[in-house]
Write an enzyme that holds these catalytic residues in place. Structure first.
Site, PDB file in Angstrom:
ATOM      1  N   PHE A  81       0.831  -1.205   0.000  1.00 15.62           N
ATOM      2  CA  PHE A  81       0.000   0.000   0.000  1.00 15.62           C
ATOM      3  C   PHE A  81       0.866   1.256   0.000  1.00 15.62           C
ATOM      4  O   PHE A  81       0.354   2.351  -0.243  1.00 15.62           O
ATOM      5  CB  PHE A  81      -0.863   0.073   1.274  1.00 15.62           C
ATOM      6  CG  PHE A  81      -1.927  -0.973   1.406  1.00 15.62           C
ATOM      7  CD1 PHE A  81      -3.190  -0.768   0.862  1.00 15.62           C
ATOM      8  CD2 PHE A  81      -1.690  -2.152   2.093  1.00 15.62           C
ATOM      9  CE1 PHE A  81      -4.194  -1.711   0.999  1.00 15.62           C
ATOM     10  CE2 PHE A  81      -2.683  -3.103   2.244  1.00 15.62           C
ATOM     11  CZ  PHE A  81      -3.940  -2.885   1.694  1.00 15.62           C
ATOM     12  N   ALA A  82       2.147   1.128   0.371  1.00 13.17           N
ATOM     13  CA  ALA A  82       2.981   2.330   0.581  1.00 13.17           C
ATOM     14  C   ALA A  82       3.089   3.120  -0.706  1.00 13.17           C
ATOM     15  O   ALA A  82       3.456   2.588  -1.750  1.00 13.17           O
ATOM     16  CB  ALA A  82       4.371   1.922   1.062  1.00 13.17           C
ATOM     17  N   THR A 125      -4.608   1.370  -8.776  1.00 12.03           N
ATOM     18  CA  THR A 125      -5.745   2.287  -8.822  1.00 12.03           C
ATOM     19  C   THR A 125      -6.384   2.320 -10.213  1.00 12.03           C
ATOM     20  O   THR A 125      -5.702   2.068 -11.219  1.00 12.03           O
ATOM     21  CB  THR A 125      -5.261   3.705  -8.434  1.00 12.03           C
ATOM     22  OG1 THR A 125      -6.270   4.655  -8.758  1.00 12.03           O
ATOM     23  CG2 THR A 125      -3.983   4.107  -9.172  1.00 12.03           C
ATOM     24  N   ASP A 126      -7.662   2.671 -10.260  1.00 13.52           N
ATOM     25  CA  ASP A 126      -8.349   2.833 -11.559  1.00 13.52           C
ATOM     26  C   ASP A 126      -7.730   3.957 -12.376  1.00 13.52           C
ATOM     27  O   ASP A 126      -7.886   4.003 -13.595  1.00 13.52           O
ATOM     28  CB  ASP A 126      -9.853   3.085 -11.360  1.00 13.52           C
ATOM     29  CG  ASP A 126     -10.197   4.270 -10.462  1.00 13.52           C
ATOM     30  OD1 ASP A 126      -9.280   4.969  -9.972  1.00 13.52           O
ATOM     31  OD2 ASP A 126     -11.405   4.494 -10.238  1.00 13.52           O
ATOM     32  N   GLU A 127      -7.006   4.853 -11.700  1.00 15.26           N
ATOM     33  CA  GLU A 127      -6.478   6.028 -12.407  1.00 15.26           C
ATOM     34  C   GLU A 127      -5.435   5.670 -13.462  1.00 15.26           C
ATOM     35  O   GLU A 127      -5.148   6.479 -14.344  1.00 15.26           O
ATOM     36  CB  GLU A 127      -5.888   7.017 -11.414  1.00 15.26           C
ATOM     37  CG  GLU A 127      -6.973   7.568 -10.532  1.00 15.26           C
ATOM     38  CD  GLU A 127      -6.472   8.705  -9.668  1.00 15.26           C
ATOM     39  OE1 GLU A 127      -5.714   9.540 -10.167  1.00 15.26           O
ATOM     40  OE2 GLU A 127      -6.850   8.731  -8.501  1.00 15.26           O
ATOM     41  N   ARG A 214     -16.782   9.818 -10.096  1.00 18.89           N
ATOM     42  CA  ARG A 214     -15.933   8.814  -9.484  1.00 18.89           C
ATOM     43  C   ARG A 214     -16.826   7.666  -9.014  1.00 18.89           C
ATOM     44  O   ARG A 214     -18.009   7.853  -8.741  1.00 18.89           O
ATOM     45  CB  ARG A 214     -15.161   9.393  -8.273  1.00 18.89           C
ATOM     46  CG  ARG A 214     -14.279  10.597  -8.620  1.00 18.89           C
ATOM     47  CD  ARG A 214     -13.122  10.191  -9.523  1.00 18.89           C
ATOM     48  NE  ARG A 214     -12.225  11.278  -9.874  1.00 18.89           N
ATOM     49  CZ  ARG A 214     -12.221  11.884 -11.061  1.00 18.89           C
ATOM     50  NH1 ARG A 214     -13.095  11.552 -11.995  1.00 18.89           N
ATOM     51  NH2 ARG A 214     -11.330  12.827 -11.324  1.00 18.89           N
ATOM     52  N   PRO A 274      -5.223  20.935 -13.570  1.00 25.63           N
ATOM     53  CA  PRO A 274      -4.679  20.610 -14.896  1.00 25.63           C
ATOM     54  C   PRO A 274      -4.760  19.099 -15.137  1.00 25.63           C
ATOM     55  O   PRO A 274      -4.452  18.307 -14.237  1.00 25.63           O
ATOM     56  CB  PRO A 274      -3.212  21.056 -14.800  1.00 25.63           C
ATOM     57  CG  PRO A 274      -3.038  21.719 -13.480  1.00 25.63           C
ATOM     58  CD  PRO A 274      -4.278  21.561 -12.661  1.00 25.63           C
TER      59      PRO A 274
HETATM   60  P1  NAD Z   1      -2.311   7.065   2.271  1.00 25.13           P
HETATM   61  O1  NAD Z   1      -1.699   8.250   1.614  1.00 25.13           O
HETATM   62  O2  NAD Z   1      -3.379   7.246   3.281  1.00 25.13           O
HETATM   63  O3  NAD Z   1      -1.173   6.172   2.958  1.00 25.13           O
HETATM   64  C1  NAD Z   1       0.074   5.917   2.358  1.00 25.13           C
HETATM   65  C2  NAD Z   1       0.979   5.301   3.412  1.00 25.13           C
HETATM   66  O4  NAD Z   1       2.251   4.988   2.801  1.00 25.13           O
HETATM   67  C3  NAD Z   1       1.272   6.246   4.592  1.00 25.13           C
HETATM   68  O5  NAD Z   1       1.100   5.541   5.814  1.00 25.13           O
HETATM   69  C4  NAD Z   1       2.734   6.623   4.384  1.00 25.13           C
HETATM   70  O6  NAD Z   1       3.420   6.903   5.600  1.00 25.13           O
HETATM   71  C5  NAD Z   1       3.273   5.387   3.693  1.00 25.13           C
HETATM   72  N1  NAD Z   1       4.498   5.654   2.903  1.00 25.13           N
HETATM   73  C6  NAD Z   1       4.675   6.655   2.002  1.00 25.13           C
HETATM   74  N2  NAD Z   1       5.941   6.594   1.518  1.00 25.13           N
HETATM   75  C7  NAD Z   1       6.545   5.526   2.096  1.00 25.13           C
HETATM   76  C8  NAD Z   1       7.833   4.938   1.981  1.00 25.13           C
HETATM   77  N3  NAD Z   1       8.777   5.454   1.181  1.00 25.13           N
HETATM   78  N4  NAD Z   1       8.115   3.833   2.719  1.00 25.13           N
HETATM   79  C9  NAD Z   1       7.178   3.311   3.554  1.00 25.13           C
HETATM   80  N5  NAD Z   1       5.951   3.841   3.719  1.00 25.13           N
HETATM   81  C10 NAD Z   1       5.629   4.932   2.993  1.00 25.13           C
HETATM   82  O7  NAD Z   1      -2.811   6.138   1.058  1.00 25.13           O
HETATM   83  P2  NAD Z   1      -4.163   5.299   0.890  1.00 25.13           P
HETATM   84  O8  NAD Z   1      -5.234   6.192   0.427  1.00 25.13           O
HETATM   85  O9  NAD Z   1      -4.355   4.423   2.074  1.00 25.13           O
HETATM   86  O10 NAD Z   1      -3.746   4.393  -0.364  1.00 25.13           O
HETATM   87  C11 NAD Z   1      -3.011   3.169  -0.170  1.00 25.13           C
HETATM   88  C12 NAD Z   1      -2.702   2.567  -1.527  1.00 25.13           C
HETATM   89  O11 NAD Z   1      -3.924   2.322  -2.232  1.00 25.13           O
HETATM   90  C13 NAD Z   1      -1.860   3.457  -2.430  1.00 25.13           C
HETATM   91  O12 NAD Z   1      -0.904   2.666  -3.083  1.00 25.13           O
HETATM   92  C14 NAD Z   1      -2.864   4.047  -3.424  1.00 25.13           C
HETATM   93  O13 NAD Z   1      -2.250   4.293  -4.665  1.00 25.13           O
HETATM   94  C15 NAD Z   1      -3.874   2.926  -3.518  1.00 25.13           C
HETATM   95  N6  NAD Z   1      -5.257   3.351  -3.826  1.00 25.13           N
HETATM   96  C16 NAD Z   1      -5.901   4.263  -3.041  1.00 25.13           C
HETATM   97  C17 NAD Z   1      -7.231   4.598  -3.322  1.00 25.13           C
HETATM   98  C18 NAD Z   1      -7.995   5.588  -2.469  1.00 25.13           C
HETATM   99  O14 NAD Z   1      -9.149   5.896  -2.805  1.00 25.13           O
HETATM  100  N7  NAD Z   1      -7.459   6.079  -1.374  1.00 25.13           N
HETATM  101  C19 NAD Z   1      -7.881   4.008  -4.413  1.00 25.13           C
HETATM  102  C20 NAD Z   1      -7.184   3.076  -5.187  1.00 25.13           C
HETATM  103  C21 NAD Z   1      -5.878   2.750  -4.875  1.00 25.13           C
END
Ligand code: NAD
Length: 338
Positions: A81-82, A125-127, A214, A274
């Site tokens: 997830f990071a 992600t869908d993006e 969305r 943008p």
């Molecule tokens: P978030 O921004 O809430 O959390 C990201 C986490 O990653 C944080 O805890 C941060 O400290 C950690 N992180 C960042 N850089 C890091 C590194 N270098 N090493 C270790 N940890 C690190 O993100 P989220 O919304 O929970 O999304 C989680 C994942 O799901 C992402 O990969 C995102 O692309 C994907 N995603 C999110 C959504 C959404 O709607 N939020 C939808 C689809 C996919």
């Protein structure tokens, strides 16, 4: 006993996923590896922090040594997830997104390969598919056409993940999910930021006409889908995860104002972002056919519960408010893009 490495487990979705695993598979153990950037918050995990099967390791996915040290714990499943996740921040500093989302993923893959993990799940992600017109949906076979530095970095990471399957035989899956919502989402994203600003009776900036569409999914449904994919997803496959619930951003903002008994005059339309994608919509038929998974949470109930959670937990989000991007204070959008 199954051992999980969850990276980014102190973020929004990762923290829900860790709680889900420890609740549903109580004999499993979880290593949460997180750098604790502005988006990482250990307060998201207070309900499980004393669980003997939970271990927190502060570390950076861009650091091979740190990643190898945690991977030595006999990890079965890696769920990545990071990431840097906010599109507006990617427009301001694209380089950080390449470093974390692309290079960091490759560092994890390399370590997972060396340590022969059972499965590497990349949370995407869908993006990565870009933007749709009024009709159509994204399939797993849709060509990748990302629009922002954020989505381009996620698309590049997906390709890197697939290369590790093809080149080294590492068993991988990629999940591509729509916008998530629920408790513990950082208040730079559409739903929590709208709630926070409405509660403070502040203007709610909305990009352009606010009619970007969305597809929304409750975070708990996303976690169940990832759990299934990790255990049963066919190695090498991509799985779309959709909410079957398309809404215009402006409709969501209005619903939140209604719930909080605030006037629509708080809405302020600002210049569009943008490269702003107009519409995302997912076909999750493949996941449904293979697993029986469907979104279980009705959006209206989920949104109401989420608003109530933010109203009842002001301490959680109030101290984070100063860390919004200037852009998110001037306009905003959906889930990870958002
Ligand atoms: P978030 O921004 O809430 O959390 C990201 C986490 O990653 C944080 O805890 C941060 O400290 C950690 N992180 C960042 N850089 C890091 C590194 N270098 N090493 C270790 N940890 C690190 O993100 P989220 O919304 O929970 O999304 C989680 C994942 O799901 C992402 O990969 C995102 O692309 C994907 N995603 C999110 C959504 C959404 O709607 N939020 C939808 C689809 C996919």
């Amino acid at each position: 006993m199954t051992v999980w490495l969850v990276t980014g487990g102190a973020g929004f979705i990762g923290s829900h996923f860790i709680s889900h695993i420890l609740n549903v598979h109580p004999s499993d153990s979880v290593f949460n590896f997180d750098l604790l950037t502005y988006a990482g918050n250990l307060d998201n995990l207070t309900s499980i922090q004393d669980n003997p099967n939970y271990h927190f390791v502060r570390g950076d996915i861009r650091n091979q040594h740190e990643v190898d040290s945690v991977m030595k714990h006999g990890i079965d499943y890696v769920v990545n997830f990071a990431a840097e996740t906010h599109v507006d921040r990617s427009i301001a500093d694209a380089g950080l997104f390449v470093q974390t989302n692309v290079y960091g993923t490759q560092v994890l893959l390399e370590s997972a390969r060396k340590h022969r993990v059972r499965k590497f799940v990349q949370v995407s992600t869908d993006e990565v598919y870009g933007s749709l017109g009024k009709t159509g949906t994204f399939y797993e076979s849709t060509l990748l056409a990302p629009s922002s530095p954020y989505s381009a970095s996620k698309a590049a990471a997906d390709l890197m993940v697939q290369s590790y399957q093809h080149t080294y035989g590492l068993p991988v899956n990629i999940t591509r999910c729509t916008n998530n919502y629920g408790p513990y989402q950082f208040p730079e994203k559409l739903i929590p930021l709208t709630i926070a600003r409405a509660m403070a009776h502040k203007k709610i900036p909305v990009y352009g006409d606010g009619r970007q569409i969305r597809d929304w999914l409750h975070v708990s449904d996303h976690c169940k889908a990832i759990d299934w994919v990790a255990h049963h997803g066919r190695a090498g496959e991509v799985y779309n995860i959709g909410g079957e619930n398309e809404r215009e951003n402006i409709t969501i903002v209005r619903a939140i104002l209604r719930h909080l008994n605030k006037p629509e005059s708080l809405i302020e339309h600002v210049s569009d972002r943008p490269g702003h994608d107009r519409r995302y919509a997912m076909d999750s038929g493949k996941l449904r056919r293979e697993s029986g998974w469907r979104p279980a949470y009705p959006f209206d109930i989920g949104l109401e519960e989420t608003i109530r959670w933010y109203v009842e937990h002001p301490k959680w989000w109030q101290r984070l408010l100063g860390q919004e991007t200037p852009q998110s204070a001037a306009g905003m959008d959906g889930g990870d893009d958002s």
